[in-house]
Design a protein around this motif. Structure first.
Motif, PDB file in Angstrom:
ATOM      1  N   MET A   1       0.901  -1.066  -0.025  1.00  0.00           N
ATOM      2  CA  MET A   1       0.082   0.074  -0.108  1.00  0.00           C
ATOM      3  C   MET A   1       1.018   1.166   0.038  1.00  0.00           C
ATOM      4  SD  MET A   1      -3.044   1.169   2.737  1.00  0.00           S
ATOM      5  CE  MET A   1      -4.030  -0.145   2.116  1.00  0.00           C
ATOM      6  N   ARG A   2       0.494   2.293  -0.731  1.00  0.00           N
ATOM      7  CA  ARG A   2       1.200   3.557  -0.880  1.00  0.00           C
ATOM      8  C   ARG A   2       0.231   4.474  -0.225  1.00  0.00           C
ATOM      9  NH1 ARG A   2       4.923   5.160  -5.794  1.00  0.00           N
ATOM     10  NH2 ARG A   2       6.317   3.753  -4.582  1.00  0.00           N
ATOM     11  N   ILE A   3       0.995   5.255   0.685  1.00  0.00           N
ATOM     12  CA  ILE A   3       0.275   6.321   1.478  1.00  0.00           C
ATOM     13  C   ILE A   3       1.296   7.619   1.379  1.00  0.00           C
ATOM     14  CG2 ILE A   3      -0.359   7.297   3.822  1.00  0.00           C
ATOM     15  CD1 ILE A   3      -0.049   4.074   4.563  1.00  0.00           C
ATOM     16  N   LEU A   4       0.665   8.630   0.979  1.00  0.00           N
ATOM     17  CA  LEU A   4       1.163  10.270   0.947  1.00  0.00           C
ATOM     18  C   LEU A   4       0.818  10.844   2.379  1.00  0.00           C
ATOM     19  CD1 LEU A   4       1.483  12.688  -1.985  1.00  0.00           C
ATOM     20  CD2 LEU A   4       0.365  13.219  -0.022  1.00  0.00           C
ATOM     21  N   HIS A   5       1.749  11.190   3.098  1.00  0.00           N
ATOM     22  CA  HIS A   5       1.612  11.820   4.143  1.00  0.00           C
ATOM     23  C   HIS A   5       1.854  13.357   4.165  1.00  0.00           C
ATOM     24  CE1 HIS A   5       3.900  12.774   8.410  1.00  0.00           C
ATOM     25  NE2 HIS A   5       2.930  13.471   8.356  1.00  0.00           N
ATOM     26  N   THR A   6       0.927  14.142   4.324  1.00  0.00           N
ATOM     27  CA  THR A   6       1.001  15.496   4.252  1.00  0.00           C
ATOM     28  C   THR A   6       0.322  16.197   5.385  1.00  0.00           C
ATOM     29  OG1 THR A   6       0.382  17.881   2.840  1.00  0.00           O
ATOM     30  CG2 THR A   6      -1.180  15.781   3.000  1.00  0.00           C
ATOM     31  N   SER A   7       0.385  17.613   5.616  1.00  0.00           N
ATOM     32  CA  SER A   7       0.071  18.073   6.849  1.00  0.00           C
ATOM     33  C   SER A   7      -0.070  19.752   6.779  1.00  0.00           C
ATOM     34  CB  SER A   7       0.775  17.660   8.183  1.00  0.00           C
ATOM     35  OG  SER A   7       2.114  18.195   8.294  1.00  0.00           O
ATOM     36  N   GLU A  34       0.435  14.349  -8.215  1.00  0.00           N
ATOM     37  CA  GLU A  34       1.380  13.498  -7.989  1.00  0.00           C
ATOM     38  C   GLU A  34       0.827  12.368  -7.333  1.00  0.00           C
ATOM     39  OE1 GLU A  34       4.480  13.656  -8.593  1.00  0.00           O
ATOM     40  OE2 GLU A  34       4.795  15.641  -8.844  1.00  0.00           O
ATOM     41  N   VAL A  35      -0.452  12.660  -6.590  1.00  0.00           N
ATOM     42  CA  VAL A  35      -1.195  11.270  -6.006  1.00  0.00           C
ATOM     43  C   VAL A  35      -1.714  10.389  -7.218  1.00  0.00           C
ATOM     44  CG1 VAL A  35      -3.329  10.571  -4.979  1.00  0.00           C
ATOM     45  CG2 VAL A  35      -1.943  12.472  -3.935  1.00  0.00           C
ATOM     46  N   ARG A  36      -2.140  11.086  -8.435  1.00  0.00           N
ATOM     47  CA  ARG A  36      -2.621  10.103  -9.199  1.00  0.00           C
ATOM     48  C   ARG A  36      -1.172   9.624  -9.982  1.00  0.00           C
ATOM     49  NH1 ARG A  36      -7.290  10.476 -11.768  1.00  0.00           N
ATOM     50  NH2 ARG A  36      -7.632  12.645 -11.024  1.00  0.00           N
ATOM     51  N   ALA A  37      -0.223  10.279 -10.270  1.00  0.00           N
ATOM     52  CA  ALA A  37       0.905   9.916 -11.017  1.00  0.00           C
ATOM     53  C   ALA A  37       1.824   8.725 -10.316  1.00  0.00           C
ATOM     54  CB  ALA A  37       1.906  10.790 -11.218  1.00  0.00           C
ATOM     55  N   HIS A  38       1.641   8.736  -8.983  1.00  0.00           N
ATOM     56  CA  HIS A  38       2.501   7.750  -7.877  1.00  0.00           C
ATOM     57  C   HIS A  38       1.451   6.792  -7.585  1.00  0.00           C
ATOM     58  CE1 HIS A  38       6.314   9.661  -7.681  1.00  0.00           C
ATOM     59  NE2 HIS A  38       5.686  10.724  -7.829  1.00  0.00           N
ATOM     60  N   GLU A  39       0.075   6.515  -8.101  1.00  0.00           N
ATOM     61  CA  GLU A  39      -0.800   5.575  -7.735  1.00  0.00           C
ATOM     62  C   GLU A  39      -1.186   5.402  -6.242  1.00  0.00           C
ATOM     63  OE1 GLU A  39       0.572   2.229 -10.121  1.00  0.00           O
ATOM     64  OE2 GLU A  39      -0.579   3.017 -11.746  1.00  0.00           O
ATOM     65  N   VAL A  40      -1.348   6.458  -5.473  1.00  0.00           N
ATOM     66  CA  VAL A  40      -1.278   6.505  -4.072  1.00  0.00           C
ATOM     67  C   VAL A  40      -2.569   6.082  -3.744  1.00  0.00           C
ATOM     68  CG1 VAL A  40      -1.560   8.081  -2.001  1.00  0.00           C
ATOM     69  CG2 VAL A  40       0.251   8.420  -3.719  1.00  0.00           C
TER      70      VAL A  40
END
Length: 382
Positions: A1-7, A34-40
């Motif tokens: 699973m790929r997670i993007l962590h932002t805040s 970027e979420v779409r490109a990296h398949e998050v």
């Protein structure tokens, strides 16, 4: 699973009086790309979504647009409240949001995860909204500090995780031990803001996605801050903007990489005399940047901000920082005035007070002597 962590989006915040909403919109649009490109698979926003407990309508519109765009990529979105947010205002529409968007603002839900499955099984994401100890004592008796609150919250997380099994992520908004000291951090601690939470509090989960610090920081391989997507002060100017891409495999944390986001307008701090800053070609490359000027002229200059903005249209801050300024007088201004025995001493005390330690010059002393002489002559003639 790929997670993007932002805040720490701080939607609605200004930068030295200048609106940032359009710049932030552009950065969040790039984040979505970027979420779409990296398949998050999962996007985490670890608190301080808004900058104010009472955000204006355009701030709500930007949040709604961004959450919809992120969900349209196919990713789940998990948002928690921070200390700048009003939990009630951020969470009031949580029940109306479309599937795949989760806004967590209620401390009563701590320990109940958002569970998302992939080919390796479930991943439990435990969102912990900002915990104000004074408001939690009825719910969690004995809680007095952030350490107490986060400690109890993570006990609930670990107890639930022990029953469920699987991989896990905790999301929190706090100061964690090991954070790089900053004036912002020290000021908040001194004013009774957030106290330090030991890293051991976050033991037991595969990754802890933290918010509150505006620069990226890695406190341990599995405990990190993503920082803010925009620069909100000149003190952050040397820190990159972006988010963490976190990969979980069947055994837990597999990899973490930094994803850069664009900086709409870079920040620079210039130092030198005002006339030099206005004329030297060496500063030409700062014309389009946000500029903070520390001007080094011995005495304060007249209207320096307006003059500097003629060359640097985005000059937002001006500070007088004279080179070799005299050491500050140990006595207060009132004490110096009380001790003055002559007009020269009285005027000197005043000038030291208003001119960064610069007292009577030789020419000014001569002028004062002449004025005193003329006054004595005028009094004699009268």
């Amino acid at each position: 699973m790929r997670i993007l962590h932002t805040s720490d989006w701080h939607i609605g915040r200004t930068f030295h009086g200048h609106a940032t909403l359009d710049a932030l919109r552009g950065v969040l649009e790039q984040l979505t790309a970027e979420v779409r490109a990296h398949e998050v698979d999962v996007v985490i926003v670890a608190g301080d979504v808004f900058d104010s407990a009472t955000p204006a309508a355009p701030a709500y519109a930007l949040l709604s647009d961004t959450l919809r765009a992120l969900a349209d990529t196919g990713a789940h979105v998990i948002v928690t409240s921070g200390n700048h947010d009003s939990a009630a205002r951020l969470g009031f529409q949580a029940g109306l949001l479309r599937d795949g968007i989760h806004v967590i603002t209620d401390p009563g839900t701590v320990g109940t995860p958002v569970t998302i499955d992939d080919v390796d099984g479930p991943v439990h994401v435990y969102g912990i909204p900002f915990l104000e100890p004074a408001l939690l004592r009825h719910l969690w008796p004995g809680v007095r500090t952030q350490h107490d609150a986060l400690g109890h919250a993570m006990q609930l997380v670990r107890a639930d995780l022990a029953a469920r099994g699987g991989r896990s992520v905790a999301v929190a908004h706090c100061f964690a031990a090991g954070v790089e000291p900053t004036p912002h951090l020290e000021r908040d601690i001194q004013q009774g803001g957030l106290d330090i939470v030991p890293l051991t509090v976050f033991d037991g989960v595969d990754y802890a996605a933290l918010g509150h610090i505006h620069g990226r920081q890695q406190l341990s391989p599995h405990v990190r801050y993503a920082g803010a997507p925009l620069h909100y002060s000149f003190g952050e100017g040397d820190k990159p903007r972006g988010a963490w891409l976190v990969d979980l495999d069947a055994d837990g944390l597999a990899a973490v990489q930094w994803l850069d986001l664009p900086v709409p307008r870079r920040l620079v701090t210039l130092r030198g005399p005002v006339d030099e800053l206005l004329t030297d070609p060496a500063y030409d490359d700062a014309r389009e940047a946000w500029v903070c000027v520390e001007y080094t002229d011995p005495l304060p200059q007249r209207d320096p901000l307006r003059r500097l903005q003629e060359r640097f249209a985005h000059c937002a801050k001006v500070v007088h920082a004279p080179v070799g300024a005299p050491v500050a007088e140990a006595r207060s201004y009132a004490e110096r005035v009380a001790a003055a025995r002559t007009d020269h001493e009285l005027v000197d005390a005043f000038l030291v007070h208003v001119r960064e330690g610069e007292g009577l010059s030789e020419a000014e002393a001569e002028m004062l002597t002449e004025v005193q002489g003329e006054r004595v002559r005028a009094e004699a003639l009268a």
